[in-house]
Design a protein around this motif. Sequence first.
Motif, short mmCIF file in Angstrom:
data_model
loop_
_atom_site.label_atom_id
_atom_site.label_comp_id
_atom_site.label_asym_id
_atom_site.label_seq_id
_atom_site.Cartn_x
_atom_site.Cartn_y
_atom_site.Cartn_z
N THR A 85 42.48 69.40 14.71
CA THR A 85 41.28 68.96 15.25
C THR A 85 40.32 69.88 15.53
O THR A 85 39.03 69.98 15.15
N ALA A 86 40.69 70.97 16.41
CA ALA A 86 39.97 72.01 16.94
C ALA A 86 39.24 72.62 15.91
O ALA A 86 38.72 73.07 15.95
N LEU A 87 40.13 73.03 15.79
CA LEU A 87 40.05 74.32 14.09
C LEU A 87 39.23 73.85 13.32
O LEU A 87 38.23 74.03 12.73
N THR A 88 39.39 72.33 12.68
CA THR A 88 38.49 71.61 11.99
C THR A 88 37.17 71.66 12.35
O THR A 88 36.07 71.84 11.68
N GLU A 89 37.21 71.07 13.48
CA GLU A 89 36.05 70.49 13.87
C GLU A 89 34.81 71.99 14.90
O GLU A 89 33.58 71.86 14.07
N ALA A 90 35.36 73.31 14.21
CA ALA A 90 35.54 74.38 14.84
C ALA A 90 34.96 75.17 13.57
O ALA A 90 34.06 76.16 13.70
N GLY A 91 35.21 74.81 12.06
CA GLY A 91 34.69 75.46 11.40
C GLY A 91 35.37 76.41 10.39
O GLY A 91 35.09 77.21 10.48
N VAL A 92 36.98 76.63 11.52
CA VAL A 92 37.12 77.75 11.28
C VAL A 92 38.50 77.64 10.27
O VAL A 92 38.86 77.03 9.85
N ARG A 93 38.18 78.72 9.21
CA ARG A 93 39.16 78.70 7.80
C ARG A 93 40.53 78.86 8.47
O ARG A 93 41.02 80.17 8.81
N HIS A 103 34.97 79.92 18.65
CA HIS A 103 33.79 82.20 18.64
C HIS A 103 34.84 82.51 18.01
O HIS A 103 34.79 83.50 16.79
N ILE A 104 36.18 81.67 16.54
CA ILE A 104 36.92 82.46 15.86
C ILE A 104 36.21 82.95 14.65
O ILE A 104 35.42 81.67 14.56
N THR A 105 36.16 83.36 14.51
CA THR A 105 35.55 84.04 13.05
C THR A 105 36.56 84.21 11.95
O THR A 105 36.34 84.25 10.72
N ALA A 106 37.30 84.50 12.06
CA ALA A 106 39.22 85.21 11.87
C ALA A 106 39.35 84.02 10.37
O ALA A 106 39.28 82.71 10.94
N GLU A 107 40.50 84.24 9.80
CA GLU A 107 41.45 83.35 9.17
C GLU A 107 42.32 82.85 9.92
O GLU A 107 43.33 84.41 10.30
N LEU A 108 42.78 81.97 10.06
CA LEU A 108 43.87 81.13 11.05
C LEU A 108 45.01 80.89 10.07
O LEU A 108 44.63 79.90 8.68
#
Length: 251
Positions: free
Chosen positions: A202-210, A176-181
């Motif tokens: 892995t979770a952030l990468t697979e979700a396409g999170v910056r 659900h995240i659209t922010a940069e982390l």
Amino acid sequence: MTAVQGTTVDLPTEDGTVDAYLAHPADGEPHPAVLLYMDAFGLRPRLTEMADRLAEAGYTVLVPNVFYRHGRAPVVELPEFIDPGARPEIFENIMPIMRALTPERAMRDAGAYLRWLADCPVAADGPVALTGYCMGARLSLLTAGTYPDRVAAAGGFHGGRLATQTPDSPHLVAGHITAELYFGHADQDPSLPVEQIERLETALTEAGVRHHCEVYPGAGHGFTQADTSAYNAEADERHWAALLDLLKRTF
């Protein structure tokens, strides 16, 4: 150096009234807002100093007492220098309060903090940034996933239990995240072992999170907190550089 104004404020939630610290440049103008999530030791002089430093850099910073259901800060009596190894009763008092702050309650509160900032005359319009410490890093991650339209960036430092195998683990909001982390992990941190660091990545990468996650060598859990035995000055300054860089990219 920018002059800073700091005040204690009260804000309403669905479950009561939160006492919080608000710091902002003293020019009376609206500035980009940062929601700073406390560590388990709570709202105290060290955190107001950190808020003031962000305000000096040009931001309006809100630091809520997330344990407000148990009283105004300080909720737990603390020594001037916090060494849990020498004072085990500190964590004995804090742990039940931490456990009582369920993700559901914390995110209900997060909505109240974000609404308050949206109406705050010294906070600029638009999304906010988050930064969190220890348990606050977990709240930062959860808030970024729960309120994606309100969060433009989120940082977390020496966070624990960010990617567990429980059904309410914070990393599960990644989609659900659209922010940069940005996360600065402590490499001497039993609350965030290597498998959790890898699971989060892995979770952030697979979700396409910056995102950018770094492990700070030689740093222990709590390395930013100068009033504790965990403080690491080198890692703390690295945290400030990373956080201010994230905020500059965001606003």
